[in-house]
Write a protein that holds these residues in place. Structure first.
Motif, PDB file in Angstrom:
ATOM      1  N   VAL A 128       0.846  -1.220   0.059  1.00 37.66           N
ATOM      2  CA  VAL A 128       0.076   0.127  -0.066  1.00 37.66           C
ATOM      3  C   VAL A 128       0.874   1.090   0.012  1.00 37.66           C
ATOM      4  O   VAL A 128       1.600   1.375   1.001  1.00 37.66           O
ATOM      5  CB  VAL A 128      -0.951   0.166   1.244  1.00 37.66           C
ATOM      6  N   LEU A 129       0.599   2.314  -0.911  1.00 36.79           N
ATOM      7  CA  LEU A 129       1.445   3.339  -0.926  1.00 36.79           C
ATOM      8  C   LEU A 129       0.612   4.634  -0.480  1.00 36.79           C
ATOM      9  O   LEU A 129      -0.893   4.510  -0.428  1.00 36.79           O
ATOM     10  CB  LEU A 129       1.877   3.813  -2.193  1.00 36.79           C
ATOM     11  N   THR A 130       1.143   5.459   0.436  1.00 39.16           N
ATOM     12  CA  THR A 130       0.504   6.577   0.618  1.00 39.16           C
ATOM     13  C   THR A 130       1.452   7.862   0.658  1.00 39.16           C
ATOM     14  O   THR A 130       2.490   7.766   0.310  1.00 39.16           O
ATOM     15  CB  THR A 130       0.022   6.269   2.088  1.00 39.16           C
ATOM     16  N   ALA A 131       0.857   9.044   1.119  1.00 38.23           N
ATOM     17  CA  ALA A 131       1.556  10.237   0.649  1.00 38.23           C
ATOM     18  C   ALA A 131       0.908  11.466   1.485  1.00 38.23           C
ATOM     19  O   ALA A 131       0.098  11.160   2.335  1.00 38.23           O
ATOM     20  CB  ALA A 131       1.633  10.591  -0.772  1.00 38.23           C
ATOM     21  N   ALA A 132       1.142  12.700   1.162  1.00 40.50           N
ATOM     22  CA  ALA A 132       0.389  13.686   1.686  1.00 40.50           C
ATOM     23  C   ALA A 132       0.575  14.784   0.881  1.00 40.50           C
ATOM     24  O   ALA A 132       1.730  15.146   0.176  1.00 40.50           O
ATOM     25  CB  ALA A 132       1.100  13.991   3.286  1.00 40.50           C
ATOM     26  N   MET A 133      -0.390  15.643   0.897  1.00 33.84           N
ATOM     27  CA  MET A 133      -0.270  16.990   0.290  1.00 33.84           C
ATOM     28  C   MET A 133       0.268  18.135   1.019  1.00 33.84           C
ATOM     29  O   MET A 133       0.653  19.059   0.502  1.00 33.84           O
ATOM     30  CB  MET A 133      -1.788  17.378  -0.312  1.00 33.84           C
ATOM     31  N   ARG A 134       0.217  17.903   2.426  1.00 38.93           N
ATOM     32  CA  ARG A 134       0.728  19.180   3.313  1.00 38.93           C
ATOM     33  C   ARG A 134       1.995  18.512   3.779  1.00 38.93           C
ATOM     34  O   ARG A 134       1.976  17.356   4.415  1.00 38.93           O
ATOM     35  CB  ARG A 134      -0.520  19.437   4.424  1.00 38.93           C
ATOM     36  N   PRO A 135       2.911  19.205   4.081  1.00 37.08           N
ATOM     37  CA  PRO A 135       4.120  18.936   4.852  1.00 37.08           C
ATOM     38  C   PRO A 135       3.872  18.452   6.305  1.00 37.08           C
ATOM     39  O   PRO A 135       3.012  18.737   6.952  1.00 37.08           O
ATOM     40  CB  PRO A 135       5.131  20.068   4.780  1.00 37.08           C
ATOM     41  N   SER A 182      -4.793  16.838  -8.421  1.00 38.87           N
ATOM     42  CA  SER A 182      -4.973  18.349  -7.809  1.00 38.87           C
ATOM     43  C   SER A 182      -3.711  18.463  -7.496  1.00 38.87           C
ATOM     44  O   SER A 182      -2.850  17.938  -7.164  1.00 38.87           O
ATOM     45  CB  SER A 182      -5.941  18.306  -6.758  1.00 38.87           C
ATOM     46  N   THR A 183      -3.217  19.884  -7.856  1.00 41.74           N
ATOM     47  CA  THR A 183      -2.118  20.422  -7.154  1.00 41.74           C
ATOM     48  C   THR A 183      -1.942  21.020  -5.871  1.00 41.74           C
ATOM     49  O   THR A 183      -0.755  20.859  -5.429  1.00 41.74           O
ATOM     50  CB  THR A 183      -1.698  21.760  -8.253  1.00 41.74           C
ATOM     51  N   TYR A 184      -3.141  21.005  -5.211  1.00 42.90           N
ATOM     52  CA  TYR A 184      -3.229  21.270  -3.849  1.00 42.90           C
ATOM     53  C   TYR A 184      -4.342  20.636  -2.810  1.00 42.90           C
ATOM     54  O   TYR A 184      -4.072  20.642  -1.821  1.00 42.90           O
ATOM     55  CB  TYR A 184      -3.301  22.924  -3.696  1.00 42.90           C
ATOM     56  N   ALA A 185      -5.218  20.090  -3.342  1.00 43.52           N
ATOM     57  CA  ALA A 185      -6.512  19.690  -2.708  1.00 43.52           C
ATOM     58  C   ALA A 185      -5.794  18.354  -1.795  1.00 43.52           C
ATOM     59  O   ALA A 185      -5.080  17.502  -2.238  1.00 43.52           O
ATOM     60  CB  ALA A 185      -7.520  19.331  -3.326  1.00 43.52           C
ATOM     61  N   VAL A 186      -6.265  18.160  -0.603  1.00 44.26           N
ATOM     62  CA  VAL A 186      -5.971  16.838   0.293  1.00 44.26           C
ATOM     63  C   VAL A 186      -6.696  15.735  -0.286  1.00 44.26           C
ATOM     64  O   VAL A 186      -6.244  14.776  -0.135  1.00 44.26           O
ATOM     65  CB  VAL A 186      -6.314  17.361   1.640  1.00 44.26           C
ATOM     66  N   ASP A 187      -7.706  15.989  -1.106  1.00 41.32           N
ATOM     67  CA  ASP A 187      -8.406  15.086  -1.958  1.00 41.32           C
ATOM     68  C   ASP A 187      -7.753  14.758  -3.252  1.00 41.32           C
ATOM     69  O   ASP A 187      -8.526  14.989  -4.311  1.00 41.32           O
ATOM     70  CB  ASP A 187      -9.814  15.132  -2.232  1.00 41.32           C
ATOM     71  N   ALA A 188      -6.370  14.704  -3.317  1.00 42.32           N
ATOM     72  CA  ALA A 188      -5.553  14.872  -4.690  1.00 42.32           C
ATOM     73  C   ALA A 188      -5.822  13.578  -5.548  1.00 42.32           C
ATOM     74  O   ALA A 188      -5.376  13.817  -6.697  1.00 42.32           O
ATOM     75  CB  ALA A 188      -4.277  15.250  -4.466  1.00 42.32           C
ATOM     76  N   PHE A 189      -5.928  12.520  -5.373  1.00 44.26           N
ATOM     77  CA  PHE A 189      -6.184  11.287  -6.029  1.00 44.26           C
ATOM     78  C   PHE A 189      -7.603  10.689  -6.298  1.00 44.26           C
ATOM     79  O   PHE A 189      -8.299  10.710  -5.197  1.00 44.26           O
ATOM     80  CB  PHE A 189      -5.130  10.248  -5.186  1.00 44.26           C
ATOM     81  N   GLN A 190      -7.625  10.637  -7.359  1.00 40.45           N
ATOM     82  CA  GLN A 190      -8.821   9.934  -7.823  1.00 40.45           C
ATOM     83  C   GLN A 190      -8.630   8.700  -8.895  1.00 40.45           C
ATOM     84  O   GLN A 190      -7.336   8.606  -9.455  1.00 40.45           O
ATOM     85  CB  GLN A 190      -9.488  11.175  -8.732  1.00 40.45           C
ATOM     86  N   SER A 191      -9.614   7.966  -8.913  1.00 35.84           N
ATOM     87  CA  SER A 191      -9.523   6.878 -10.244  1.00 35.84           C
ATOM     88  C   SER A 191     -10.494   7.297 -11.200  1.00 35.84           C
ATOM     89  O   SER A 191     -11.743   6.857 -11.015  1.00 35.84           O
ATOM     90  CB  SER A 191      -9.903   5.576  -9.612  1.00 35.84           C
ATOM     91  N   PRO A 192     -10.330   8.027 -12.304  1.00 34.58           N
ATOM     92  CA  PRO A 192     -11.367   8.567 -13.079  1.00 34.58           C
ATOM     93  C   PRO A 192     -12.110   7.494 -13.792  1.00 34.58           C
ATOM     94  O   PRO A 192     -11.715   6.251 -14.235  1.00 34.58           O
ATOM     95  CB  PRO A 192     -10.626   9.333 -14.188  1.00 34.58           C
ATOM     96  N   GLU A 193     -13.510   7.868 -13.908  1.00 39.07           N
ATOM     97  CA  GLU A 193     -14.502   7.083 -14.391  1.00 39.07           C
ATOM     98  C   GLU A 193     -14.881   5.935 -13.501  1.00 39.07           C
ATOM     99  O   GLU A 193     -15.965   5.763 -12.986  1.00 39.07           O
ATOM    100  CB  GLU A 193     -13.990   6.491 -15.821  1.00 39.07           C
ATOM    101  N   ILE A 194     -13.793   5.079 -13.039  1.00 38.21           N
ATOM    102  CA  ILE A 194     -13.991   3.899 -12.216  1.00 38.21           C
ATOM    103  C   ILE A 194     -14.124   4.276 -10.959  1.00 38.21           C
ATOM    104  O   ILE A 194     -14.949   3.176 -10.440  1.00 38.21           O
ATOM    105  CB  ILE A 194     -12.718   2.771 -12.602  1.00 38.21           C
ATOM    106  N   GLY A 195     -13.720   4.923 -10.460  1.00 36.52           N
ATOM    107  CA  GLY A 195     -13.820   5.134  -8.813  1.00 36.52           C
ATOM    108  C   GLY A 195     -13.051   4.263  -8.108  1.00 36.52           C
ATOM    109  O   GLY A 195     -12.052   3.440  -8.536  1.00 36.52           O
ATOM    110  N   ALA A 196     -12.967   4.499  -6.799  1.00 29.07           N
ATOM    111  CA  ALA A 196     -12.164   3.847  -5.839  1.00 29.07           C
ATOM    112  C   ALA A 196     -12.457   2.502  -5.593  1.00 29.07           C
ATOM    113  O   ALA A 196     -13.744   2.212  -6.056  1.00 29.07           O
ATOM    114  CB  ALA A 196     -12.097   4.645  -4.428  1.00 29.07           C
ATOM    115  N   LEU A 197     -11.625   1.584  -5.014  1.00 25.88           N
ATOM    116  CA  LEU A 197     -11.873   0.252  -4.946  1.00 25.88           C
ATOM    117  C   LEU A 197     -12.988   0.085  -3.519  1.00 25.88           C
ATOM    118  O   LEU A 197     -13.433  -0.862  -3.412  1.00 25.88           O
ATOM    119  CB  LEU A 197     -10.550  -0.644  -4.785  1.00 25.88           C
TER     120      LEU A 197
END
Ligand code: SIN
Length: 343
Positions: A128-135, A182-197
């Protein structure tokens, strides 16, 4: 005697899953001069032990085994580091005492690394990968919760066999589908059309669909140090053939084109790419649009020109697959199209 009490006290608590956490840098490990600064910070400077120390709840979810694999801004991700990371993940998931792996990563190239691992990790164990939009230094930093959620997913039996996953902002995405939008939103990741698992929240993990295309153990790809040279070009108003001709002269093995619409290509660029294909350069048509898929034999007449369609892969993921397919010995549009239809 209270039978219920004696039964539960005699039952040994199940040991917590052992989850390796590999840190590679990114904003999740970023630090700024003050807590209100979410743009002017240095990525990848906070160590893995410190990232874990601010999430005490991790100890209720898993036995975490930390490793500092790299400390980079993911815009600088390199092929040698991909080789190191993928080999390390494969070694960890092969070990009996590791139940899953979490990778902290920068958001900028996360979707590329995730798809690479999705195609080259040889295990059903969760990765599982994860990340953050804010430091990490920010007020309302999103990294600590994303990290807890990623470990929660990796420790959950339902995540086994789902391929490489991305846990971000309470959603669980497939590595194949997820993109940064998104370049800044905390909801920066999407799965276009198909949606999340599925989703992860307050310790609960729920999958609502699974991945259909082949991944992890079901692929023919083995990670190595051989990375065929593949570049990306784009089609746009007034584009010339200069970049494609220069790439062919430089000896590239493949070119992914980020076409307009359904992977259509400006006539000047299409001629340059057809010339490249006739010299044995693999040419893959993808789209710059951001969602939808590129259908074979559209405006560019793939059969006649020797082009391959990327389907629903964006240009950056199409490049990952093209490099792996070429490294695995696939040559010619038929063999390459098979790979794009399968993965
Ligand atoms: C990076 O990709 O390393 C920096 C940006 C981020 O993580 O959001």
């Amino acid at each position: 005697m209270n039978t219920q009490t004696s039964l539960s006290s005699s039952r040994a608590a199940a040991p917590l899953p052992r989850i390796a956490v590999l840190a590679t840098g990114g904003t999740i490990a970023g630090a700024a001069a003050d807590a209100t600064n979410t743009a002017g910070y240095q990525a990848g400077v906070v160590g893995v032990e410190q990232l874990l120390s601010v999430v005490p709840a991790l100890s209720t979810v898993a036995h975490v085994v930390p490793e500092q694999t790299a400390s980079i801004d993911s815009k600088d991700m390199s092929m040698p580091l991909w080789t190191t990371l993928a080999q390390r993940v494969n070694a960890l998931v092969a070990a009996d005492d590791i139940d899953g792996v979490v990778i902290t990563h920068g958001t900028d190239t996360l979707e590329e690394t995730a798809y690479l691992l999705h195609l080259t990790v040889k295990s059903d164990k969760p990765v599982v990968l994860t990340a953050a939009m804010r430091p990490a230094s920010a007020l309302s930093a999103d990294g600590p919760l994303n990290l807890l959620n990623a470990v929660t997913v990796a420790a959950n039996a339902a995540a086994r066999g789902q391929g490489v996953l991305v846990a971000f902002n309470n959603k669980i995405h497939s590595a194949r589908d997820v993109v940064k939008t998104s370049t800044y939103a905390v909801d920066a990741f999407q799965s276009p059309e198909i949606g999340a698992l599925g989703w992860v929240q307050d310790g609960r993990v729920e999958f609502q669909r699974s991945v259909v295309r082949a991944h992890t153990r079901a692929t023919e790809f083995v990670i190595g140090a051989n990375w065929p040279h593949v570049e990306i070009v784009a089609s746009y108003a007034g584009v010339s053939r200069i970049a494609v001709d220069a790439l062919v002269t430089a000896g590239v093995r493949g070119i992914v084109v980020a076409g307009t619409g359904n992977g259509s290509i400006h006539a000047s660029l299409a001629q340059a790419l057809a010339d490249a294909a006739s010299q044995g350069v693999a040419v893959v048509r993808s789209s710059r649009v951001g969602s939808g898929h590129v259908m074979r034999n559209g405006a560019a007449a793939d059969d006649a020109l020797g082009f391959v369609s990327a389907g629903s892969l964006n240009p950056y993921k199409a490049r990952v697959l093209l490099m792996l397919a070429l490294a695995a010995g696939a040559t010619g549009p038929v063999a390459l199209q098979r790979a794009f239809d399968m993965y």
